[in-house]
Design a protein around this motif. Structure first.
Motif, PDB file in Angstrom:
ATOM      1  N   VAL A  17     -10.833  -0.268 -22.135  1.00 17.01           N
ATOM      2  CA  VAL A  17     -11.686   0.348 -21.072  1.00 17.01           C
ATOM      3  C   VAL A  17     -12.715  -0.748 -20.637  1.00 17.01           C
ATOM      4  CG1 VAL A  17     -13.368   2.023 -20.525  1.00 17.01           C
ATOM      5  CG2 VAL A  17     -11.371   2.745 -21.668  1.00 17.01           C
ATOM      6  N   LEU A  18     -13.525  -1.373 -21.542  1.00 14.60           N
ATOM      7  CA  LEU A  18     -14.454  -2.259 -21.214  1.00 14.60           C
ATOM      8  C   LEU A  18     -13.761  -3.479 -20.280  1.00 14.60           C
ATOM      9  CD1 LEU A  18     -16.752  -2.107 -24.185  1.00 14.60           C
ATOM     10  CD2 LEU A  18     -17.312  -1.300 -21.884  1.00 14.60           C
ATOM     11  N   ARG A  19     -12.580  -4.052 -20.826  1.00 11.57           N
ATOM     12  CA  ARG A  19     -12.128  -5.165 -20.203  1.00 11.57           C
ATOM     13  C   ARG A  19     -11.712  -4.775 -18.722  1.00 11.57           C
ATOM     14  NH1 ARG A  19      -7.764  -8.154 -23.488  1.00 11.57           N
ATOM     15  NH2 ARG A  19      -7.935  -9.356 -21.711  1.00 11.57           N
ATOM     16  N   LYS A  20     -10.959  -3.737 -18.520  1.00  9.19           N
ATOM     17  CA  LYS A  20     -10.586  -3.064 -17.501  1.00  9.19           C
ATOM     18  C   LYS A  20     -11.928  -3.140 -16.381  1.00  9.19           C
ATOM     19  CE  LYS A  20      -8.045   0.771 -15.122  1.00  9.19           C
ATOM     20  NZ  LYS A  20      -8.123  -0.054 -13.838  1.00  9.19           N
ATOM     21  N   LYS A  21     -13.067  -2.478 -16.914  1.00 10.42           N
ATOM     22  CA  LYS A  21     -14.101  -2.364 -15.839  1.00 10.42           C
ATOM     23  C   LYS A  21     -14.650  -3.692 -15.549  1.00 10.42           C
ATOM     24  CE  LYS A  21     -16.960   1.288 -16.708  1.00 10.42           C
ATOM     25  NZ  LYS A  21     -16.629   1.828 -15.508  1.00 10.42           N
ATOM     26  N   TYR A  22     -14.492  -4.575 -16.384  1.00  9.14           N
ATOM     27  CA  TYR A  22     -15.090  -5.990 -16.178  1.00  9.14           C
ATOM     28  C   TYR A  22     -14.046  -6.687 -15.302  1.00  9.14           C
ATOM     29  CZ  TYR A  22     -16.039 -11.062 -16.893  1.00  9.14           C
ATOM     30  OH  TYR A  22     -16.356 -12.236 -16.712  1.00  9.14           O
ATOM     31  N   ARG A  23     -12.928  -6.567 -15.301  1.00  6.68           N
ATOM     32  CA  ARG A  23     -11.952  -7.023 -14.418  1.00  6.68           C
ATOM     33  C   ARG A  23     -12.020  -6.282 -13.106  1.00  6.68           C
ATOM     34  NH1 ARG A  23      -6.626  -6.530 -17.434  1.00  6.68           N
ATOM     35  NH2 ARG A  23      -7.485  -7.031 -19.532  1.00  6.68           N
ATOM     36  N   ASP A  24     -12.196  -5.144 -12.901  1.00  8.31           N
ATOM     37  CA  ASP A  24     -12.322  -4.580 -11.651  1.00  8.31           C
ATOM     38  C   ASP A  24     -13.653  -4.859 -11.196  1.00  8.31           C
ATOM     39  OD1 ASP A  24      -9.727  -3.283 -12.142  1.00  8.31           O
ATOM     40  OD2 ASP A  24     -10.810  -1.433 -12.637  1.00  8.31           O
ATOM     41  N   ALA A  25     -14.698  -4.945 -11.674  1.00  8.89           N
ATOM     42  CA  ALA A  25     -15.810  -5.408 -11.139  1.00  8.89           C
ATOM     43  C   ALA A  25     -15.900  -6.941 -10.739  1.00  8.89           C
ATOM     44  CB  ALA A  25     -17.028  -5.410 -12.120  1.00  8.89           C
ATOM     45  N   LYS A  26     -15.101  -7.942 -11.495  1.00 16.94           N
ATOM     46  CA  LYS A  26     -14.982  -9.088 -11.126  1.00 16.94           C
ATOM     47  C   LYS A  26     -14.145  -9.278  -9.835  1.00 16.94           C
ATOM     48  CE  LYS A  26     -13.605 -13.562 -13.180  1.00 16.94           C
ATOM     49  NZ  LYS A  26     -12.782 -14.183 -14.360  1.00 16.94           N
ATOM     50  N   ASN A  27     -13.276  -8.335  -9.450  1.00 20.06           N
ATOM     51  CA  ASN A  27     -12.166  -8.355  -8.522  1.00 20.06           C
ATOM     52  C   ASN A  27     -12.865  -7.854  -7.155  1.00 20.06           C
ATOM     53  OD1 ASN A  27     -10.342 -10.105  -9.775  1.00 20.06           O
ATOM     54  ND2 ASN A  27      -9.126  -8.172 -10.511  1.00 20.06           N
TER      55      ASN A  27
END
Length: 44
Positions: A17-27
């Motif tokens: 979940v944390l990695r997904k949130k980080y990737r979404d924020a980065k994109n």
């Protein structure tokens, strides 16, 4: 033993979940916690 398996699954899910949130924020997705895009959000 089952406690370690359950703890591992919960930990793995949290990391995912944390990695997904980080990737979404980065994109540029979900910049303010809105559902999907930030078109209806006041914060950009």
């Amino acid at each position: 033993m089952a406690t370690f398996v359950i703890a591992g699954l919960i930990g793995g899910y949290c990391i995912w979940v944390l990695r997904k949130k980080y990737r979404d924020a980065k994109n540029g997705k979900s910049c303010c916690g809105c559902a999907g895009d930030c078109g209806g959000c006041g914060r950009r």
